[in-house]
Design an enzyme around this catalytic site. Structure first.
Site, PDB file in Angstrom:
ATOM      1  N   SER B  45      28.760 -15.100  55.592  1.00 38.69           N
ATOM      2  CA  SER B  45      30.126 -15.120  55.098  1.00 38.69           C
ATOM      3  C   SER B  45      30.043 -15.557  53.641  1.00 38.69           C
ATOM      4  CB  SER B  45      30.952 -16.111  55.915  1.00 38.69           C
ATOM      5  OG  SER B  45      32.320 -15.889  55.684  1.00 38.69           O
ATOM      6  N   GLU B  46      30.599 -14.746  52.728  1.00 37.91           N
ATOM      7  CA  GLU B  46      30.324 -14.987  51.312  1.00 37.91           C
ATOM      8  C   GLU B  46      31.039 -16.221  50.756  1.00 37.91           C
ATOM      9  OE1 GLU B  46      31.718 -12.203  52.477  1.00 37.91           O
ATOM     10  OE2 GLU B  46      33.397 -11.512  51.227  1.00 37.91           O
ATOM     11  N   ASN B  47      31.875 -16.863  51.578  1.00 36.64           N
ATOM     12  CA  ASN B  47      32.425 -18.145  51.140  1.00 36.64           C
ATOM     13  C   ASN B  47      31.469 -19.302  51.437  1.00 36.64           C
ATOM     14  OD1 ASN B  47      33.068 -17.460  53.833  1.00 36.64           O
ATOM     15  ND2 ASN B  47      34.538 -19.129  53.926  1.00 36.64           N
TER      16      ASN B  47
END
Lengths: 232, 221
Positions: B45-47
């Site tokens: 998840s790119e967060n």
């Protein structure tokens, strides 16, 4: 150890003036500086430039600053969940700079690390490349992107100590450590503030050198943007 | 015609053991539900998370744990957490093997549009431009046509382009397509009950149909 502790959010943000450039941590509503935003609403500076991955929602996060018309320019990667933003943008009352999320993160990182510019493949061929320098390296095209720095960085961590060392929790880390280093004055708020020496140095994510002021927030709503659960 | 869930099921069959995968918002997020349990894969998840788990039980819901769509999630065993710059270093640095994205439109050259600014809609770009610029294999999951019936598989994209010549495979409600090196959508498989004329009619860009086209089978209910 240098003591960075201030009494509360109001004291921490007391010199944020009109036209200030602010970095605000968080992804969506996760890991946002809730207490500093509340205090800013009361202080009510105008003409702010806000740099934040998102625009919050209409009644929480950066969205509250928009609603009170305190923001003249927003620099973000995604603004989809905010009607107030859309209204002001369409009316030409709010300036917007959209930046790919990875480029936004790296520009802020570069700002804190003293790197004035860097090349990235993101955005090549898109509208966002217009007017930017493009250079080829090893047969591939890259865009030149500049660093981002700000007058103030408002960030949120889980735990901190009076020396300004910070520990984040879960995905609430996101942009916060990057912004800590890129603010001329970085204001950190934490859920639990302890005396210097009580955090395990092995576990510190943000070293205290980046933090000028730290306080413990009174109450964290930590609003969830989208509740998704598995059936019991 | 496939449902959203069936498109996700079909994409899940492309996933291989040992891959690190980034799933976009919408149909791509659903792919996680259909990855065979014998495969060891890690979802990014790119967060700031490697190791996305299923949605939590009500009691385990944690506001400090969300995916890139801001949905509450859980972590699998062996997860790791990091900041946003690190997340995109993984993406641009070529460490993510597969990215599965939604799209507004595709061109027959493999260009992708999945964001727009217009008077009617302002959403933003998120991490899409970084993902399409990475070396990850790019799969696109989307409906074949817009709501007004016009094709999303175009000669050229009308919306702003997110990335050029970057799409590897396309999964729509009508079929699976690859992009030919010389340009063109090559039909690889068709959805159950869909005839080739419908695909021809609903594909605006160059469509290549060669030989017998297999029909997808084996969808879970």
């Amino acid at each position: 150890m240098i003591n960075k502790k201030v009494a509360n959010a109001a004291e921490a943000i007391q010199d944020i003036a009109d036209e200030s450039v602010l970095l605000l941590g968080g992804f969506g509503l996760c890991g946002i500086p809730e207490a500093a935003i509340q205090a800013l609403l009361e202080r009510n500076p105008k003409g702010l430039t806000c740099i934040s991955n998102n625009a919050g929602v209409d009644d929480f996060g950066v969205g509250l600053l928009l609603k009170k018309r305190m923001v003249k320019k927003l620099i973000a990667s995604y603004v989809g969940e905010n009607e107030e933003f859309e209204k002001q943008y369409k009316a030409g009352e709010l300036e917007l700079e959209l930046i790919p999320q990875g480029t936004l993160a790296e520009r802020i990182r570069a700002g804190g690390a003293g790197i004035p510019a860097f090349f990235t493949p993101a955005g090549i061929g898109s509208q966002l490349a217009e007017g930017k320098e493009i250079r080829e390296f090893d047969g591939r095209l890259y865009l030149l992107e500049r660093w981002i720095k700000a007058d103030f960085a408002l960030i949120k961590a889980w735990k901190g100590d009076t020396a300004g060392n910070l520990i984040y929790r879960g995905t609430a880390r996101n942009f916060n450590p990057l912004m800590a280093a890129a603010g001329k004055i970085t204001i950190a708020e934490v859920e639990e503030l302890v005396p210097a020496g009580e955090l395990d140095p092995n576990q510190v994510h943000t070293p205290g050198i980046y933090v000028q002021r730290i306080f413990q927030g009174d109450h964290y709503e930590k609003r969830i943007e989208k509740t998704t659960i598995s059936p019991e | 015609m496939l449902t959203k869930e069936q498109i996700a099921q079909r994409i899940a069959r492309e996933i291989k053991d040992g891959q690190y995968i980034n799933l976009g918002i919408g149909i791509p997020t659903l792919v996680a539900n259909y990855i065979p349990s014998h495969l060891q894969v890690v979802l990014q998840s790119e967060n700031g998370l490697l190791g996305i788990g299923p949605y939590p039980k009500q009691a385990d819901m944690d506001p400090d744990l969300v995916n890139a769509g801001k949905e509450t999630i859980s972590m699998v065993r062996g997860s790791s957490l990091f900041d946003s710059a690190e997340a995109f270093a993984m993406i641009r640095g070529g460490h993510i093997d597969v990215a599965i994205l939604g799209a507004l439109e595709l061109s027959e050259n493999g260009d992708i549009s999945n964001w727009k600014i217009s008077s009617s809609l302002i959403k933003g770009v998120g991490g899409a431009l970084d993902l399409v610029a990475s070396n990850a294999k790019l799969f696109v999951a989307m409906r074949h046509c817009h709501k007004d019936g016009s094709s999303k598989l175009k000669k050229q994209c009308k919306f702003p382009v997110t990335g050029l010549r970057c799409v590897h495979k396309i999964f729509t409600d009508l079929g699976v397509f690859s992009i030919l090196p010389e340009g063109g959508f090559k039909l690889v498989e068709k959805a159950p009950g869909v005839d080739l004329d419908e695909i021809r009619q609903k594909t605006e860009g160059r469509l290549v149909i060669k030989g017998e086209i297999p029909e997808m089978t084996g969808f879970a209910k």
